[in-house]
Scaffold this motif. Structure first.
Motif, PDB file in Angstrom:
ATOM      1  N   ARG A 119       0.818  -1.198   0.000  1.00 20.72           N
ATOM      2  CA  ARG A 119       0.000   0.000   0.000  1.00 20.72           C
ATOM      3  C   ARG A 119       0.863   1.263   0.000  1.00 20.72           C
ATOM      4  NH1 ARG A 119      -3.033   1.337  -1.715  1.00 20.72           N
ATOM      5  NH2 ARG A 119      -4.496   2.444  -0.379  1.00 20.72           N
ATOM      6  N   LEU A 120       1.939   1.256   0.774  1.00 23.39           N
ATOM      7  CA  LEU A 120       2.811   2.433   0.820  1.00 23.39           C
ATOM      8  C   LEU A 120       3.571   2.605  -0.493  1.00 23.39           C
ATOM      9  CD1 LEU A 120       4.194   2.271   4.477  1.00 23.39           C
ATOM     10  CD2 LEU A 120       2.337   3.677   3.567  1.00 23.39           C
ATOM     11  N   GLY A 234       6.969   7.320   9.247  1.00 22.97           N
ATOM     12  CA  GLY A 234       6.402   6.978   7.939  1.00 22.97           C
ATOM     13  C   GLY A 234       7.450   6.472   6.979  1.00 22.97           C
ATOM     14  N   LEU A 235       8.609   7.141   6.944  1.00 28.34           N
ATOM     15  CA  LEU A 235       9.698   6.706   6.066  1.00 28.34           C
ATOM     16  C   LEU A 235      10.214   5.323   6.467  1.00 28.34           C
ATOM     17  CD1 LEU A 235      11.587  10.110   5.824  1.00 28.34           C
ATOM     18  CD2 LEU A 235      10.703   8.827   3.856  1.00 28.34           C
ATOM     19  N   ALA A 236      10.331   5.090   7.770  1.00 25.74           N
ATOM     20  CA  ALA A 236      10.833   3.794   8.242  1.00 25.74           C
ATOM     21  C   ALA A 236       9.870   2.665   7.883  1.00 25.74           C
ATOM     22  CB  ALA A 236      11.053   3.849   9.753  1.00 25.74           C
ATOM     23  N   GLN A 240      10.609  -0.390   5.406  1.00 24.45           N
ATOM     24  CA  GLN A 240      10.661  -1.612   6.213  1.00 24.45           C
ATOM     25  C   GLN A 240      11.935  -1.667   7.047  1.00 24.45           C
ATOM     26  OE1 GLN A 240       9.749  -4.481   2.859  1.00 24.45           O
ATOM     27  NE2 GLN A 240       8.043  -5.027   4.186  1.00 24.45           N
ATOM     28  N   GLU A 241      12.247  -0.550   7.672  1.00 21.70           N
ATOM     29  CA  GLU A 241      13.413  -0.423   8.543  1.00 21.70           C
ATOM     30  C   GLU A 241      12.920  -0.194   9.973  1.00 21.70           C
ATOM     31  OE1 GLU A 241      16.393  -0.944   7.787  1.00 21.70           O
ATOM     32  OE2 GLU A 241      16.729  -0.481   5.669  1.00 21.70           O
ATOM     33  N   LEU A 380       5.523  -3.770  16.807  1.00 18.66           N
ATOM     34  CA  LEU A 380       6.496  -4.650  16.164  1.00 18.66           C
ATOM     35  C   LEU A 380       6.807  -4.189  14.746  1.00 18.66           C
ATOM     36  CD1 LEU A 380       5.170  -8.104  17.403  1.00 18.66           C
ATOM     37  CD2 LEU A 380       7.341  -7.040  18.027  1.00 18.66           C
ATOM     38  N   LEU A 381       5.804  -3.718  14.008  1.00 17.85           N
ATOM     39  CA  LEU A 381       6.028  -3.226  12.654  1.00 17.85           C
ATOM     40  C   LEU A 381       6.946  -2.009  12.661  1.00 17.85           C
ATOM     41  CD1 LEU A 381       2.434  -3.435  11.107  1.00 17.85           C
ATOM     42  CD2 LEU A 381       4.407  -4.823  10.465  1.00 17.85           C
TER      43      LEU A 381
END
Length: 437
Positions: A119-120, A234-236, A240-241, A380-381
């Motif tokens: 989605r992102l 949002g950037l992370a 997926q960091e 966790l995400l």
């Protein structure tokens, strides 16, 4: 009910055979590992031929929510979820009569992570679009961040033209870039902002951080910093960091817009919840003797006077100081008290964080995220799973009665915990303590 009976029959016949095969299988045995895996799949009702849909997928296609939840509880949705991780676009497909994002139990965390990333990616658009090129400074990691991330230094609002883009990071005077450098920058900038001496956050429990209600006394541009943290979050999540930043679950709950009800305090402030819950059982006369009104004061008031830095009385609603709590309005009082407890003192900071987060997270994505993810999964995400020392956890556990520690049930529990993945342990820890850390 039919599924439960079928599972019970299969488990009764397959489990003893599995135990014998596992006990006598040597490390170099050929063929047996595959047989064991097939038997385990059949026991969990997840086995089928390669070109045949699994029972879990059939349940999703036909809208049988209870069946899918049961299959998930016995391990029968594993293959279905693995397929969705590979093709996350199917999660919101019209192929399924069941809305897989409607409640947390219908997808596992890897499938939710894959859906969110897909989605992102759609929000950012063309993968070849120009990236946001950020130049950082080793000696002052936050210098110039507002201008580069599109945040107004004074108000914490977003500057015109701030749009979602992927992030490239370089350091001043250095030519290197790449994922590793971006990951290092995430770690460095959040460590700076989370430093207790910086004043933006205070400790919530032993392992997590909560916004400091008095952050303005430490940083005049505190709202800009909270907006920056929202941008960074949002950037992370897009890249997926996981951030090495222990946001408290209570802050994430309000920052991502989960509904605040009185029962939420059972997770985030269990002692307060247990005490206030007694109000619901009181008679009109008993409530009258409590002399409560829609106002909190003294040590309960979490809002500071900017000039004196002292706590001040806070009305839970306009005119609340003059409105007594009665049988007719006690539920409203409890709901407003919960909102005050979780949000009232830090509402400006939360609003600024949401503004930064909103560059990537529009309301549609946030709404789906809230229904499909528990706060533990959201933590966790965003923050990843911290290492959990099972021996320390076990040694810190109090048993009532004490002799229960030697029971077979407790022995099985700790054996199961040791066999869990990091994320599974984190979710169990959240269930027990209200935090994944």
């Amino acid at each position: 009910d039919c599924l439960r009976v079928l599972h019970a029959i299969l488990a009764e016949s397959i489990t003893p055979l599995l135990a014998q095969l596992i006990e006598f299988t040597s490390p170099d045995a050929t063929g047996l590992p595959g047989i064991i895996a097939e038997l385990e799949a059949k026991r969990s009702l997840s086995w089928c031929l390669a070109d045949v849909v699994t029972p879990a997928e059939v349940a999703a296609r036909r809208g049988h929510e209870i069946c899918l939840e049961f299959l998930a509880s016995i391990g029968g949705a594993a293959r279905f979820w693995a397929d969705l991780v590979e093709f996350p676009g199917r999660i919101q497909s019209s192929d399924y009569k069941l809305d897989l994002l409607s409640k947390p139990s219908l997808l596992n965390l890897p499938a939710k992570r894959a859906w969110l990333h897909e989605r992102l990616e759609a929000v950012v658009g063309d993968a070849d679009a120009e990236a946001l090129s950020l130049v950082a400074h080793h000696d002052n990691i936050t210098d110039g961040l507002c201008a580069q991330l599109g945040v107004d230094e004074t108000t914490g609002g977003l500057l015109n033209g701030t749009v979602p883009r992927r992030l490239d990071v370089t350091y001043e005077g250095e030519g290197a870039g790449g994922d590793g450098l971006r990951r290092a920058w995430f770690s460095e900038v959040t460590k700076e902002m989370g430093d207790r001496d910086f004043g933006l956050f205070s400790t919530a429990g032993e392992q997590t951080l909560q916004p400091n209600p008095n952050s303005a006394a430490y940083q005049s541009d505190h709202l800009a910093h909270f907006a920056l943290l929202g941008r960074i979050a949002g950037l992370a999540l897009y890249h997926q960091e996981p951030l090495d930043f222990p946001f408290s679950p209570a802050f994430l709950y309000v920052a991502f817009g989960y509904e605040i009800a009185f029962d939420v305090l059972a997770t985030f402030a269990p002692d307060v919840y247990s005490s206030l819950k007694e109000l619901l059982t009181m008679s009109a006369d008993e409530l009258e003797t409590m002399c409560l009104n829609f106002e909190v004061d003294g040590e309960e008031a979490l809002v500071y006077e900017v000039s004196s830095k002292r706590r001040r009385a806070t009305e839970l609603k306009p005119g609340g100081a003059d409105e007594p709590v009665t049988v007719a309005n006690v539920k409203q009082y409890l709901r407003l008290y919960a909102r005050h407890r979780l949000l009232g003192a830090i509402e400006p900071q939360v609003r600024a964080f949401r503004a930064g987060l909103g560059v990537f997270f529009k309301e549609e994505i946030l709404s789906n995220l809230r229904t499909c993810c528990s706060v533990a999964e959201l933590q966790l995400l965003l923050c990843g799973a911290a290492a959990i020392d099972v021996d320390d956890w076990k040694g810190s556990t109090v048993y009532d009665p004490p002799e229960y520690e030697r029971s077979s049930t407790v022995t099985w529990l700790w054996k199961a915990v040791r066999e869990m993945t990091l994320e599974e342990r984190a979710q169990l820890l959240f269930f027990a303590t209200g935090s994944t850390r």
